[in-house]
Design a protein around this motif. Sequence first.
Motif, PDB file in Angstrom:
ATOM      1  N   UNK A  69       6.976  10.920  32.422  1.00 29.77           N
ATOM      2  CA  UNK A  69       7.618  11.692  31.332  1.00 29.77           C
ATOM      3  C   UNK A  69       7.561  10.943  29.997  1.00 29.77           C
ATOM      4  N   UNK A 119       4.057  11.452  28.841  1.00 30.61           N
ATOM      5  CA  UNK A 119       3.876  12.854  28.480  1.00 30.61           C
ATOM      6  C   UNK A 119       4.724  13.239  27.256  1.00 30.61           C
ATOM      7  N   UNK A 120       5.361  12.237  26.604  1.00 32.40           N
ATOM      8  CA  UNK A 120       6.177  12.502  25.419  1.00 32.40           C
ATOM      9  C   UNK A 120       7.328  13.472  25.662  1.00 32.40           C
ATOM     10  N   UNK A 121       7.878  13.445  26.874  1.00 34.43           N
ATOM     11  CA  UNK A 121       9.075  14.258  27.105  1.00 34.43           C
ATOM     12  C   UNK A 121      10.315  13.475  26.678  1.00 34.43           C
ATOM     13  N   UNK A 122      10.225  12.146  26.793  1.00 40.99           N
ATOM     14  CA  UNK A 122      11.336  11.300  26.360  1.00 40.99           C
ATOM     15  C   UNK A 122      10.804   9.982  25.810  1.00 40.99           C
TER      16      UNK A 122
END
Lengths: 195, 391
Positions: B349, B352-355
């Motif tokens: 994540x 994946x640039x979710x956080x």
Amino acid sequence: MPITNATQIARSKGDPRVVRKGPSSLTGSDRLTRALGWFSIGLGLTELMAPGFIARTLGLEGKEALIRAYGARELASAVPTLSVDKPVGLASRIAGDVLDLATLSSALRPGNAKRDNAAIAFALVIGVTLLDLVAFADVKASHRRERGTHRDYSDRSGLPRGPQASRGLARRDFDTPPDDRAEGSVADAVPATAP
Amino acid sequence: MRALVWHGKEDIRCDTVSDPQIEDDRDAIIKVTSCAICGSDLHLFHNLIPAMLPGDIMGHESMGEVVEVGAAAKATLKKGERVVIPFTIQCGECEQCQRGNFSLCQRTNRKGNLGDKAFGHRTAGLFGYTHLTGGYPGGQAEFLRVPFADTTHIKVPDSIDDEKLLFLSDILPTGWQAAVQADIQPGDTVAVWGCGPVGQMTIRSAILLGAEQVIAIDHLPERLSMAAAAGAVTINFETESVIERLNELTSGEGPHKCIDAVGSESHVNMGQPDTLLDRAKQMVMLENDRPHVLREMIYACRPGGVISIIGVYTGLVDKIPMGQAMNKGVTFRMAQAHVPRWTDDLLRRIEDDQIDPSFVITHKVDLSDGPEMYRTFRDKADSCIKVMLKP
Ligand SMILES: NC(=O)c1ccc[n+]([C@@H]2O[C@H](COP(=O)([O-])OP(=O)(O)OC[C@H]3O[C@@H](n4cnc5c(N)ncnc54)[C@H](O)[C@@H]3O)[C@@H](O)[C@H]2O)c1
Ligand SMILES: [Zn+2]
Ligand SMILES: [Zn+2]
């Protein structure tokens, strides 16, 4: 560390050992406060156990019960003084100092044969009171959050796609493990049996 | 090497200590490139957790480069590899590890007898923590010996900065587990007590896991502003009534899920008189922790809701309204984080640039400034939220 001593735990053989000590997180006023806390314990115990001796030395005969009560007070203020809430302890010590001075000033009366001793004690308590005041001011100042200077972190979302677009993003590909789900615990506890 | 060493209550020093050495085939030594101070370290700083020894090295959030590997760890770990070290030490083979309960590993607590006595049954070995969990030297140091290194590591790619990866060691998976334990469903209101580093990670996790409304509770304006940045509604418990506001925000029904990211050292203040009593009892050793948040959560929670406890408690607590909890049918879930259970997923994540967990860092200093930073972080001075140390 009572448990540490009782169980005689020791450092494991291969662990790194201190070779040279560096500067401590304790400040000068922390150390002064600690010393004052231990002083309270020493004085408190003496007042509790030998009130007669103190009364005779200072010409305060008849005030043994009061001296004993002051001993209990000293011990009570030692507890917060030696804790991380130092200002509370020091404040209670300062209040105690005032009581001590008031009581001692009655022993400074002209007719008291032990007036010299009482004068020495009076001077000592004044000295200790000054130390208490200094320590109190210092620990108050060093633990203070500067009022009204807090930074604003409202640009730090930590969610590169923004909060709204991030909502539920993980639901697409994350399965909550059975032991963290409502149905998990009950289902596991009561396994289905064939009739 | 230099290391931050515990010498007693409020007494942490940057000492020179002997270098760690490989002691077992499964060990590895890492050269620490970054480490951090955690809220759990503050409980040690305050001497609230028993069985510390003067001379213990602090720190359980570290990452770095592998410089030496024991024979039995060579299959999974190589010199030069970049790794984040989870704060839990796991064997990977015992029954608890097999279930993913890594903080409960049955084999890595080298002072297991002590753990058995204190907790009934031993739990996993932890870095830089009490001797009840093995008393392993911690990672606020230039080098760290990692026991069971063949399983106790998270490999990370070279292309991402330390700032984004370091918190895989603890607070990111910890905040994630706090939210996962709450079993968040779409439509849920999730209330998070405490906006320290762990609370901040919990808030982001709750959003990613689809909470409709996240409510963040604290009294420090800078921390509340950081919570609001992720879309949380905030409550300042010094100026507002927590219970009234929670009811307002949930049409009088209470939050579905309540998360404790405060733990043992609830803020002592006149507005919450129970905290004064707890503090007094704590001083004379009649109680170990100040469980104000537990009491408040049980009262505020919607019947049938879930209470997730990730803040650390150290021992005995008083006046827990068990009657309310029982009659309202709430579910309790709690644990030290099972770090590696979540880290593969969380690393993905991050990639994946979710956080981007680096948002929480407010202070980045040299290791030798560590003792001073313990004070700053403890006093919440200088708007400090998370301290990153560079050895
Ligand atoms: N379970 C785990 O694996 C794990 C891992 C890491 C940390 N922790 C624990 O999580 C807790 C928080 O850690 P942190 O690093 O965020 O520490 P922290 O001390 O920075 O944060 C605690 C926050 O709680 C706030 N607070 C105090 N009283 C409160 C109250 N009554 N209501 C609401 N907020 C209140 C404080 O103002 C502070 O912002 C600690 O107990 C720590 O030991 C647990
Ligand atoms: Zn931690
Ligand atoms: Zn195991």
